[in-house]
Design a protein around this motif. Structure first.
Motif, PDB file in Angstrom:
ATOM      1  N   THR A  29     168.571  96.175  51.894  1.00  0.00           N
ATOM      2  CA  THR A  29     167.579  96.463  52.941  1.00  0.00           C
ATOM      3  C   THR A  29     168.096  97.585  53.836  1.00  0.00           C
ATOM      4  O   THR A  29     169.305  97.725  54.030  1.00  0.00           O
ATOM      5  CB  THR A  29     167.308  95.223  53.827  1.00  0.00           C
ATOM      6  OG1 THR A  29     168.546  94.813  54.407  1.00  0.00           O
ATOM      7  CG2 THR A  29     166.720  94.082  53.040  1.00  0.00           C
ATOM      8  N   VAL A  37     169.188  91.601  49.800  1.00  0.00           N
ATOM      9  CA  VAL A  37     169.596  91.546  51.217  1.00  0.00           C
ATOM     10  C   VAL A  37     170.496  92.733  51.543  1.00  0.00           C
ATOM     11  O   VAL A  37     170.340  93.396  52.575  1.00  0.00           O
ATOM     12  CB  VAL A  37     170.320  90.213  51.518  1.00  0.00           C
ATOM     13  CG1 VAL A  37     171.037  90.281  52.866  1.00  0.00           C
ATOM     14  CG2 VAL A  37     169.346  89.053  51.505  1.00  0.00           C
ATOM     15  N   ALA A  38     171.456  92.994  50.644  1.00  0.00           N
ATOM     16  CA  ALA A  38     172.410  94.081  50.885  1.00  0.00           C
ATOM     17  C   ALA A  38     171.740  95.447  50.831  1.00  0.00           C
ATOM     18  O   ALA A  38     172.254  96.412  51.395  1.00  0.00           O
ATOM     19  CB  ALA A  38     173.542  94.009  49.867  1.00  0.00           C
ATOM     20  N   THR A  93     175.511  89.948  56.242  1.00  0.00           N
ATOM     21  CA  THR A  93     174.285  90.537  55.698  1.00  0.00           C
ATOM     22  C   THR A  93     174.548  91.956  55.195  1.00  0.00           C
ATOM     23  O   THR A  93     174.120  92.339  54.105  1.00  0.00           O
ATOM     24  CB  THR A  93     173.194  90.576  56.789  1.00  0.00           C
ATOM     25  OG1 THR A  93     172.995  89.249  57.267  1.00  0.00           O
ATOM     26  CG2 THR A  93     171.891  91.116  56.251  1.00  0.00           C
ATOM     27  N   ALA A  94     175.279  92.717  56.019  1.00  0.00           N
ATOM     28  CA  ALA A  94     175.528  94.110  55.663  1.00  0.00           C
ATOM     29  C   ALA A  94     176.377  94.224  54.392  1.00  0.00           C
ATOM     30  O   ALA A  94     176.245  95.180  53.635  1.00  0.00           O
ATOM     31  CB  ALA A  94     176.232  94.827  56.817  1.00  0.00           C
ATOM     32  N   GLN A  95     177.260  93.251  54.188  1.00  0.00           N
ATOM     33  CA  GLN A  95     178.181  93.332  53.039  1.00  0.00           C
ATOM     34  C   GLN A  95     177.867  92.276  51.987  1.00  0.00           C
ATOM     35  O   GLN A  95     178.746  91.894  51.208  1.00  0.00           O
ATOM     36  CB  GLN A  95     179.623  93.119  53.515  1.00  0.00           C
ATOM     37  CG  GLN A  95     180.059  94.064  54.613  1.00  0.00           C
ATOM     38  CD  GLN A  95     181.419  93.666  55.140  1.00  0.00           C
ATOM     39  OE1 GLN A  95     182.425  94.222  54.736  1.00  0.00           O
ATOM     40  NE2 GLN A  95     181.450  92.674  56.007  1.00  0.00           N
ATOM     41  N   ALA A  96     176.630  91.778  51.985  1.00  0.00           N
ATOM     42  CA  ALA A  96     176.282  90.628  51.141  1.00  0.00           C
ATOM     43  C   ALA A  96     176.712  90.810  49.689  1.00  0.00           C
ATOM     44  O   ALA A  96     177.296  89.906  49.088  1.00  0.00           O
ATOM     45  CB  ALA A  96     174.783  90.360  51.229  1.00  0.00           C
ATOM     46  N   LEU A 138     175.488  89.134  60.867  1.00  0.00           N
ATOM     47  CA  LEU A 138     175.131  90.539  60.635  1.00  0.00           C
ATOM     48  C   LEU A 138     176.161  91.222  59.733  1.00  0.00           C
ATOM     49  O   LEU A 138     175.797  91.994  58.833  1.00  0.00           O
ATOM     50  CB  LEU A 138     175.011  91.284  61.970  1.00  0.00           C
ATOM     51  CG  LEU A 138     173.810  90.885  62.837  1.00  0.00           C
ATOM     52  CD1 LEU A 138     173.923  91.494  64.231  1.00  0.00           C
ATOM     53  CD2 LEU A 138     172.505  91.325  62.168  1.00  0.00           C
ATOM     54  N   ARG A 180     176.132  98.776  57.540  1.00  0.00           N
ATOM     55  CA  ARG A 180     177.271  99.025  56.650  1.00  0.00           C
ATOM     56  C   ARG A 180     177.777 100.457  56.802  1.00  0.00           C
ATOM     57  O   ARG A 180     178.967 100.703  56.774  1.00  0.00           O
ATOM     58  CB  ARG A 180     176.826  98.753  55.212  1.00  0.00           C
ATOM     59  CG  ARG A 180     177.922  98.668  54.204  1.00  0.00           C
ATOM     60  CD  ARG A 180     177.418  97.962  52.949  1.00  0.00           C
ATOM     61  NE  ARG A 180     176.372  98.692  52.259  1.00  0.00           N
ATOM     62  CZ  ARG A 180     175.189  98.167  51.912  1.00  0.00           C
ATOM     63  NH1 ARG A 180     174.900  96.919  52.227  1.00  0.00           N
ATOM     64  NH2 ARG A 180     174.296  98.888  51.256  1.00  0.00           N
ATOM     65  N   SER A 223     170.611  96.357  56.418  1.00  0.00           N
ATOM     66  CA  SER A 223     171.983  96.134  55.959  1.00  0.00           C
ATOM     67  C   SER A 223     172.708  97.453  55.745  1.00  0.00           C
ATOM     68  O   SER A 223     173.876  97.602  56.122  1.00  0.00           O
ATOM     69  CB  SER A 223     171.986  95.339  54.648  1.00  0.00           C
ATOM     70  OG  SER A 223     171.408  94.077  54.843  1.00  0.00           O
TER      71      SER A 223
END
Lengths: 163, 155
Positions: free
Chosen positions: A14, A11-12, A89-92, A86, A21, A17
């Motif tokens: 993609t 996820v991180a 997701t970006a920092q998963a 969001l 980020r 993301s």
């Protein structure tokens, strides 16, 4: 420290993301929306809870107050969930191990469970809590729990950024 | 840097040294700042969306204004005290931050308007048009204060 599972890393990683980020603008804009969502949600929830505890707007009946402010709470919740989702997701990968993130999600689930249970039970009789009829103790308990849980969500949310 | 002397004095107080010396203390004070601002924001939203007829339609807007005075004042007091502590943690950063004077100016304007609307509503001195225009302007100003506040920490 435990390594995030593969799906979290995926996820991180993609492009979506990574784009959030690494954006100098998108990330802080999402943070700004997250604050607005928090104020819409927490501000209106606090008014209803404090009314049930007889601390504000005591000359206004709880039923029309709660009913009328609920759409604003929902808008705040939607904005908070979308922007927060969001950001997460970006920092998963980096937040997977964050203790405050985990505690926040637990408190968020408890806060949602609290309001769901409240609305399914004693809140259904809110129309009767007028004039000389006091707000029943279970309802005051739900209101106090709501204030505490949402405060916990807010505080742990702020601490995520630092630890 | 007109604020620097005052900010440096703040940073030398016991509370200033505490919040400047620990990340956890800083995050705790930031949390208080947001919580206070959320209480204040709730009062601002209910009052002004109410005056615009978007919420609390069946309730007299001046009763909503009056009934949320304590909440507004409590939220404001928490936000100001915690805000002063945040400044005390890094006096140079805030004294040189370009958005800080902007936020202070917007906050002053928003406060004067909000207190003025409450006072005039209590006197019944405002026509419907002025109540609605004032409410819309207040919401706009508080939105700007919130946005400037968030970006002080980012630039």
């Amino acid at each position: 420290m435990s390594a995030p599972p593969g799906w979290v890393e995926a996820v991180a990683a993609t492009p979506f993301s990574v784009a959030i980020r690494e954006s100098e603008l998108l990330f802080p804009i999402l943070q700004t929306f997250h604050i607005f969502g928090t104020i819409l949600l927490a501000g209106t929830i606090a008014i209803v809870d404090l009314r049930l505890l007889r601390l504000v707007l005591t000359d206004i009946e709880p039923a029309p107050l709660a009913r009328s402010l609920l759409p604003v709470t929902w808008i705040g919740f939607a904005v908070m969930l979308a922007s927060g989702g969001l950001l997460l997701t970006a920092q998963a990968a980096s937040l997977y191990d964050n203790a405050f993130m985990r505690v926040k999600l637990v408190l968020l689930a408890l806060a949602i469970g609290n309001v769901a249970l409240f609305h399914a039970t004693t809140f259904r009789y809110i129309g009767a809590w007028t004039g000389a009829t006091p707000v029943p103790y279970p309802a005051r308990g739900f209101a106090a729990a709501s204030l505490l849980l949402w405060t916990g969500v807010l505080v742990t949310g702020r601490f995520i950024a630092y630890f | 840097m007109p604020f620097l002397d005052f900010f440096l004095w703040l940073s030398q107080t016991a509370a200033g040294r505490w919040v400047g010396g620990s990340t956890a203390a800083f995050a705790a004070v930031e949390s208080l700042h947001i919580a206070g601002f959320a209480l204040l924001g709730g009062a601002v939203l209910a009052r002004n969306l109410g005056a615009l007829g978007l919420v609390l339609r069946d309730i007299d807007p001046s009763r909503v204004r009056r009934g949320l005075r304590v909440l507004f004042a409590t939220g404001l007091a928490l936000a100001i005290i915690s805000g002063a502590l945040l400044i005390a943690s890094s006096p140079y950063k805030y004294a040189t931050n370009a958005l800080f004077p902007l936020k202070l100016g917007l906050l002053t304007a928003a406060l004067i308007l909000e207190l003025g609307l409450t006072r005039l509503a209590a006197l019944g001195a405002l026509s419907r048009g002025w109540v609605r225009g004032g409410a819309a302007l207040s919401l706009l100003l508080w939105t700007a204060v919130t946005t400037a506040g968030r970006w002080i920490g980012l630039i």
